[in-house]
Design a protein around this motif. Structure first.
Motif, PDB file in Angstrom:
ATOM      1  N   THR A 153       0.828  -1.208   0.000  1.00  0.00           N
ATOM      2  CA  THR A 153       0.000   0.000   0.000  1.00  0.00           C
ATOM      3  C   THR A 153       0.867   1.264   0.000  1.00  0.00           C
ATOM      4  O   THR A 153       0.515   2.249  -0.645  1.00  0.00           O
ATOM      5  N   THR A 154       1.990   1.238   0.680  1.00  0.00           N
ATOM      6  CA  THR A 154       2.896   2.389   0.641  1.00  0.00           C
ATOM      7  C   THR A 154       3.499   2.529  -0.747  1.00  0.00           C
ATOM      8  O   THR A 154       3.606   3.636  -1.277  1.00  0.00           O
ATOM      9  N   ARG A 155       3.858   1.413  -1.348  1.00  0.00           N
ATOM     10  CA  ARG A 155       4.418   1.461  -2.705  1.00  0.00           C
ATOM     11  C   ARG A 155       3.403   2.082  -3.671  1.00  0.00           C
ATOM     12  O   ARG A 155       3.753   2.885  -4.534  1.00  0.00           O
ATOM     13  N   ARG A 156       2.131   1.736  -3.498  1.00  0.00           N
ATOM     14  CA  ARG A 156       1.102   2.324  -4.372  1.00  0.00           C
ATOM     15  C   ARG A 156       1.017   3.836  -4.165  1.00  0.00           C
ATOM     16  O   ARG A 156       0.920   4.597  -5.118  1.00  0.00           O
ATOM     17  N   ARG A 157       1.057   4.281  -2.916  1.00  0.00           N
ATOM     18  CA  ARG A 157       1.007   5.722  -2.657  1.00  0.00           C
ATOM     19  C   ARG A 157       2.216   6.433  -3.278  1.00  0.00           C
ATOM     20  O   ARG A 157       2.082   7.524  -3.829  1.00  0.00           O
TER      21      ARG A 157
END
Length: 157
Positions: free
Chosen positions: A139-143
Motif C-alpha cells: 500500500t505504501t508502494r502504491r502511494r
C-alpha cells in the motif's frame, strides 16, 4: 519489534473492528528524493504519517506527524489520494484491527533537519532509483507510485 501486523488481501486476516482517519505525507525535496522513515512498529520503510487528533484539521495532522517523526517542517500542497482498501487491515498488539483509511497528502519541505523519533529506526531522503531496494509495504508502494505520477486529480480507492 512488531507492534502491528499488516494483512493484504489475506483470507486468514482478522476482521476489522475499527476505521480511524489517518494521513501519510508524500514529501519530495528539490532534488526529487522522497522523505521516508524505517518504522519502529513494523521495521518497514514508509512515508511519515499518523492519525488525526481531536481539535486539529487534517492538514495540521500532516504537518504535526511529519515534524514529530522526521524533524522536517512541511507545507501541504495537494492530495495524492484517498486509500480505503478493505483488503488491507492492520492488527495491533492491543487487539484493535483497523481497516485502512488513509489520506495521502503531497507536501513540500520548508525547513528543519532530519532526526529519528521513537516511531522510527531511520529517516532519510531516498532517491526514486533506490525505492525497489527497500522493504516497503504494497500500500505504501502504491502511494509512492501515485505521488510520483504527479497528476492533478487525486486517486480514490
Amino acid at each position: 519489534m512488531s507492534r502491528r501486523t499488516d494483512y493484504f488481501n489475506d483470507p486468514d486476516a482478522p476482521k476489522a473492528n475499527s476505521i480511524v482517519p489517518a494521513v501519510t505525507a508524500f514529501v519530495v525535496n528539490d532534488t526529487g528524493e522522497v522523505l521516508l522513515e524505517r518504522r519502529s512498529d513494523n521495521g518497514r520503510w514508509g512515508m511519515p504519517g499518523g492519525v488525526q487528533e481531536v481539535g486539529e484539521n487534517i492538514a495540521g495532522t500532516v504537518v504535526r506527524e511529519v515534524l514529530e517523526e522526521t524533524g522536517i517542517h512541511v507545507e501541504v500542497v495537494g492530495l495524492v489520494g484517498i486509500f480505503t482498501d478493505p483488503g488491507h487491515v492492520i492488527a495491533f498488539a492491543d487487539g484493535e484491527v483497523r481497516q485502512e483509511f488513509s489520506l495521502c497528502f503531497r507536501a513540500r519541505p520548508v525547513g528543519g533537519e532530519i532526526k529519528v523519533s521513537s516511531e522510527s529506526f531511520a529517516v532519510r531522503w531516498v532517491p526514486r532509483s533506490e525505492l525497489d531496494d527497500l522493504d516497503i509495504s504494497p500500500t505504501t508502494r502504491r502511494r509512492l507510485d501515485e505521488g510520483f505520477r504527479d497528476v492533478p486529480i487525486p486517486v480514490i480507492s
